[in-house]
Every structure is written in structure tokens, then in C-alpha cells.
Design an enzyme around this catalytic site. Structure first.
Site, PDB file in Angstrom:
ATOM      1  NE  ARG A 297      13.034  -9.557   6.873  1.00  0.00           N
ATOM      2  CZ  ARG A 297      12.003  -8.845   6.270  1.00  0.00           C
ATOM      3  NH1 ARG A 297      12.187  -7.701   5.733  1.00  0.00           N
ATOM      4  NH2 ARG A 297      10.930  -9.106   6.639  1.00  0.00           N
TER       5      ARG A 297
ATOM      6  CG  ASP B 148       7.035  -3.517   8.955  1.00  0.00           C
ATOM      7  OD1 ASP B 148       6.504  -2.195   9.005  1.00  0.00           O
ATOM      8  OD2 ASP B 148       6.924  -4.420   8.148  1.00  0.00           O
TER       9      ASP B 148
ATOM     10  CD  GLU C 268      13.640  -3.598   2.570  1.00  0.00           C
ATOM     11  OE1 GLU C 268      14.353  -4.725   1.996  1.00  0.00           O
ATOM     12  OE2 GLU C 268      12.655  -3.746   3.034  1.00  0.00           O
TER      13      GLU C 268
ATOM     14  CE1 TYR D  65       6.889 -10.336   2.562  1.00  0.00           C
ATOM     15  CE2 TYR D  65       4.521 -10.914   3.022  1.00  0.00           C
ATOM     16  CZ  TYR D  65       5.558 -10.150   3.469  1.00  0.00           C
ATOM     17  OH  TYR D  65       5.697  -9.175   4.068  1.00  0.00           O
TER      18      TYR D  65
ATOM     19  CB  SER E 296      -0.755  -0.171   1.351  1.00  0.00           C
ATOM     20  OG  SER E 296      -1.331   1.176   1.462  1.00  0.00           O
TER      21      SER E 296
HETATM   22  C1  9WN Z   1       5.589  -6.347   5.918  1.00  0.00           C
HETATM   23  C2  9WN Z   1       7.284  -3.449   1.464  1.00  0.00           C
HETATM   24  C3  9WN Z   1       7.449  -3.204   2.870  1.00  0.00           C
HETATM   25  C4  9WN Z   1       7.315  -1.977   3.239  1.00  0.00           C
HETATM   26  C5  9WN Z   1       7.351  -1.965   4.891  1.00  0.00           C
HETATM   27  C6  9WN Z   1       8.583  -2.684   5.398  1.00  0.00           C
HETATM   28  C7  9WN Z   1       8.857  -4.041   4.873  1.00  0.00           C
HETATM   29  C8  9WN Z   1       6.922  -5.905   5.128  1.00  0.00           C
HETATM   30  C9  9WN Z   1       8.154  -7.050   5.672  1.00  0.00           C
HETATM   31  O1  9WN Z   1       8.446  -3.836   3.403  1.00  0.00           O
HETATM   32  O2  9WN Z   1       7.496  -4.564   5.301  1.00  0.00           O
HETATM   33  O3  9WN Z   1       4.970  -5.380   5.343  1.00  0.00           O
HETATM   34  O4  9WN Z   1       7.928  -8.061   5.148  1.00  0.00           O
HETATM   35  O5  9WN Z   1       8.681  -6.861   6.458  1.00  0.00           O
HETATM   36  O6  9WN Z   1       8.859  -2.306   6.693  1.00  0.00           O
HETATM   37  O7  9WN Z   1       7.460  -0.549   5.441  1.00  0.00           O
HETATM   38  O8  9WN Z   1       5.886  -1.357   2.950  1.00  0.00           O
HETATM   39  O9  9WN Z   1       8.541  -2.702   0.976  1.00  0.00           O
END
Ligand code: 9WN
Length: 463
Positions: free
Chosen positions: A220, A185, A418, A99, A50
Site C-alpha cells: 500500500r 493512485d 486486485e 473504509y 466510479s
Molecule cells: C481509493 C477501488 C479503487 C480503485 C482504484 C484503486 C483503489 C482506492 C484505495 O481502489 O483506490 O479510491 O483505497 O486505494 O487504486 O483504482 O478504483 O477498486
């Protein structure tokens, strides 16, 4: 999969280095395009996210405005009847194992003409109204005005959901029900609230983590935190994604200053969009004012001069100083004395605005600081891009220019990662990451920091 046939030129001449950055950023976005949306990363994140789509659309506006609008449109086509826009819209052609947690885990029912399991049931920060307005500004014209007209009621429905069903405190602020909803996160900002959630490692036996197959474990979240994430997500899912009685029923209910700053910025953007689409801007201005007032009243700690997250289950403000505490700078109506305090925090050794390194995601001096683990220290381009806008809007054009220089240098040196190590600048996480490429395009296209209220003034040529 259609490819861009030619690289669109930058809106003004670039140095040879920047020309090459422009081309490679375009290539990243082109490679990550999938029919009607852009994936954040072809390896780690193979679906549509999103708030990623919001940042990505701002970059796409410079090179392929039709894709920018398509990306936002496809996200909002997955909007639930209650107004929530899912944090992930799944590409059901991608294997479940690619995923985790994927469609099977979330087990979302069919709705809005979509098949079962089309999305998660969480949301992410509402950066989309701001993005729609910025896409329109970058690619003005009748076609863009038509896109705004189509999106406007959907953007309003998202705000209504967040301020309504998620407005747990009744103050105009939205609560998040999972750290993943924050977008930040693994931030230390959630540590206190997460400490009250049991880390059941059995969940990691039942559900296998996929992220560790594609990224280093010390970059992570820990297994304990991951087990908590799964428990919180499963509780929300098992309750049918209901938002009734969240404080009593749910494990994690938090007001985040970054999330709510974007909620307020969305109302400011909607007021501008309303003026284009023939709607009434006044209710948006009123809501924006309420949100800013409540962020200050509820999430500001005058003693430390910082904003913190608030755990609604315990009524306690987090003790951690994180980048989300700086986000209220994106609110043009933040009181001046508070702006000064937040800028002082951004300048302090804890975050330290300088030309060599953008602002880290967490307080460099805290015990919780971790240079590798995502959102606990590393540098993120989207957070810095937003802060640079906020700083410029409040008259700190020098700081905004410094951040922009630091961000572009970092990506030139390390690539479209990233996130980045906050000391060495090495790239971490996924490479060829879409929002990094998108926001690089936007910064290259910008001839200087914007002065004044974001979105209302013209770009100035100061560099
Ligand atoms: C969970 C996609 C997303 C970002 C988030 C980032 C990370 C996902 C994950 O990646 O989150 O939604 O699997 O860690 O923290 O900000 O939108 O890029």
C-alpha cells in the site's frame, strides 16, 4: 440480496479450464453484488466505486445485462448537480470504520435528493460512456437502447463538468485534483507534484488508516504519501469542493494522459451513443478531436517518445514513465507516427509485451519501480484490457492477443486478485476483485482481438 439463479453460458464453447474460469468469475461478481451495484471487493472496498462500475458493467453485460445497467444507473443517480459523478458512492449501511476516508471525512452535503454524506467529492476516470456503449454492443435490443437514452444526458453532463470546471488549462483537457481521481493512485507519475505537498504525519494520528488492517503495508502507499493524500483531500473538502482558481488555491492540479485518453474515448463512445438515441454525434466528434490534439500537444514528450503527466502548478512534465503514458493508444485518432512510438515503448524492456506477463503499471527499469506497491509496478487487468483494445484498434492484433493470453493465464494461475506481482505473478491486494472477474468474462467471451476502431467493427475470429 438477490443471487443469480444460474450461471449464464459463454457465447461460444470454452475449454474445460475456461469453462471453470467463466463459472468462478460469475461467482465473484454475484458475491460482490449489493442490491443495485457491485462492490470492488467485499473486504477492502465495501462501497460503489466510479470507474470500477464501468469495467464491472462490461463483464456483467455477458451474464446479467439488467445488473450491468443497474450498476451504471445507480452510479449516475448519485451525480451531483454540477455534473460530477462521485468517485465513491457510499453504502450508508456500512460502518465508518470499514473504509477510510469514509462518509464522515468527506462530509458532503445533502443534494440531488440524497442524504448528507452520500459520496466523496472527487471523481474518477470517465470510463462510463465507453462502458455504456460496450454493454449495449454486448446486450443489444430495445431495453438496452432505452438505458442508453436515459444515461446519455448524464454522461454528457459528466463530460461537461470535466471539460468545463476541470478544464483548468482551457485546452479541452481535464485536470485531476487528487491522485485518487486518476484511479492509478500511487503511481510514480504523481511523485514530482506530490513532492511539493507537505507530508504531515500528525494527520495519520488524527485519521487512522483502515487499509493497513486488511492489506500488507508494503503493498500500500507509504505513510508519507497517505498523509499527503489526506491533506489534499481535506483542502478540497474545506474549499467546499469548489473548482474555482484551482492552480492558485489547491495543492495538486495535474493533467494525466490516461485520464484524458478516457475523456477522449468517452467522446468517441458518445458519438456512437448519440446516433442510437437520436442526438447529434458531431459535437462529440469535435470534442474528441480537440482532446486528442491537446493530449499530443501538451502531454507528449517527443524526445523520449512517451506521454507524461503535467503538473499545472509548476508547468513541468513528470520525468516518470508509467502505464498512463501508454493509454493514448485507446484513442483511434492518435497520429500513426505517435502510435508507433508508444508501441515501441510498450515493447521495450521498460514495459515488455510478452505472453508470460501482462504490462506492469510502471517502468520496470526505473528506480521508482516497486513490484509490490500498488500502481508502482504490479500488473492491473483493467489497464491491460484497455491497452489490448487500443493495440487491436491500431492494427497490432498480435500484441493484443499476446496481452489477452498473458492476462487469462495470470488469473488462471493466481486467481481474481486486485493486482499481481509483475515478476512472480502472485496475487496482491484484495482477492475476489470485481473488475478482474468482469474483464476475464469479457476476454473469454471475445473470440479474437477486435480489429479497427473500437466499437465500430465486428469481432473477428482469429484464434
Ligand atoms: C481509493 C477501488 C479503487 C480503485 C482504484 C484503486 C483503489 C482506492 C484505495 O481502489 O483506490 O479510491 O483505497 O486505494 O487504486 O483504482 O478504483 O477498486
Amino acid at each position: 440480496m438477490n443471487r443469480l439463479t444460474a450461471v449464464s453460458p459463454a457465447p461460444h464453447p470454452l475449454s474445460e479450464d475456461d469453462e471453470s474460469l467463466w463459472r468462478t468469475a460469475t461467482e465473484v461478481l454475484d458475491a460482490n453484488w449489493r442490491t443495485d451495484h457491485t462492490v470492488p471487493s467485499g473486504t477492502l472496498y465495501p462501497h460503489q466505486w466510479s470507474w470500477d462500475s464501468a469495467f464491472i458493467s462490461i463483464g456483467l453485460a455477458h451474464i446479467a445485462p439488467d445488473r450491468a445497467w443497474r450498476d451504471l444507473r445507480s452510479l449516475f443517480e448519485a451525480q451531483w448537480p454540477d455534473g460530477r459523478v462521485p468517485h465513491i458512492v457510499f453504502d450508508l449501511g456500512v460502518a465508518e470504520r470499514d473504509y477510510f476516508p469514509g462518509p464522515d471525512f468527506w462530509d458532503v452535503p445533502a443534494m440531488s435528493g440524497r442524504p448528507p454524506r452520500f459520496s466523496t467529492g472527487l471523481v474518477q476516470p470517465p470510463a462510463h460512456a465507453l462502458a455504456a456503449w460496450e454493454v449495449y454492443r454486448r446486450a443489444p435490443g430495445d431495453a438496452s437502447a432505452e438505458e442508453l437514452r436515459r444515461l446519455y444526458p448524464r454522461l454528457v453532463a459528466l463530460q461537461d463538468y470535466l471539460i468545463g470546471a476541470r478544464g483548468v488549462s482551457g485546452t479541452g483537457l481535464a485536470s485531476i485534483v487528487h491522485p485518487w481521481e486518476s484511479g492509478l493512485d500511487n503511481s510514480p507519475s504523481w511523485d514530482m507534484a506530490l513532492a511539493n505537498v507537505t507530508a504531515d504525519e500528525d494527520l495519520l494520528i488524527r485519521y487512522e488508516r483502515q487499509d493497513l488492517k486488511r492489506a500488507a503495508a508494503d503493498h500500500r502507499p507509504t505513510n508519507d504519501d497517505y498523509a499527503r493524500y489526506i491533506a489534499i483531500a481535506a483542502t478540497y473538502r474545506n474549499g467546499g469542493y469548489s473548482d474555482a482558481d484551482l492552480v492558485d488555491r489547491h495543492l495538486f492540479v495535474v493533467e494525466c494522459p490516461a485520464y484524458n485518453s478516457l475523456l477522449g474515448a468517452a467522446e468517441h463512445a458518445l458519438a456512437r451513443i448519440a446516433a442510437v438515441v437520436g442526438a447529434d454525434p458531431a459535437p462529440h466528434r469535435d470534442r474528441a478531436a480537440t482532446i486528442t490534439r491537446s493530449i499530443v500537444e501538451r502531454l507528449y514528450d517527443p524526445e523520449s517518445g512517451t506521454f507524461r503527466s503535467l503538473d499545472l502548478k509548476t508547468g513541468r512534465l513528470s520525468t516518470q514513465r508509467c502505464v498512463n503514458g501508454l493509454f493514448p493508444l485507446i484513442l483511434g485518432d492518435l497520429p500513426r507516427d505517435i502510435v508507433a512510438q508508444v508501441v515501441a515503448e510498450a515493447e521495450s524492456a521498460r514495459f515488455g509485451i510478452n505472453e508470460l506477463m501482462p504490462i506492469p503499471s510502471s517502468d520496470r527499469t526505473a528506480d521508482s519501480f516497486d513490484a509490490n506497491r500498488y500502481w508502482r509496478g504490479p500488473v492491473w487487468i483493467n489497464a491491460n484490457w484497455l491497452l489490448a483494445r487500443g493495440l487491436a484498434a491500431h492494427g497490432y492484433a498480435g500484441h493484443a492477443a499476446t496481452l489477452r493470453t498473458a492476462m487469462l493465464d495470470l488469473v488462471r494461475r493466481s486467481g481474481y486478485y486486485e493486482y499481481f506481482h509483475p515478476i512472480t505473478g502472485d496475487g496482491i491486494g484484495a482477492g475476489a476483485f470485481s473488475w478482474t472477474a468482469a474483464l476475464v468474462l469479457d476476454m473469454l467471451a471475445e473470440v479474437g482481438p477486435r480489429i479497427g476502431d473500437p466499437g465500430t467493427t465486428r469481432m473477428s475470429r482469429t484464434r
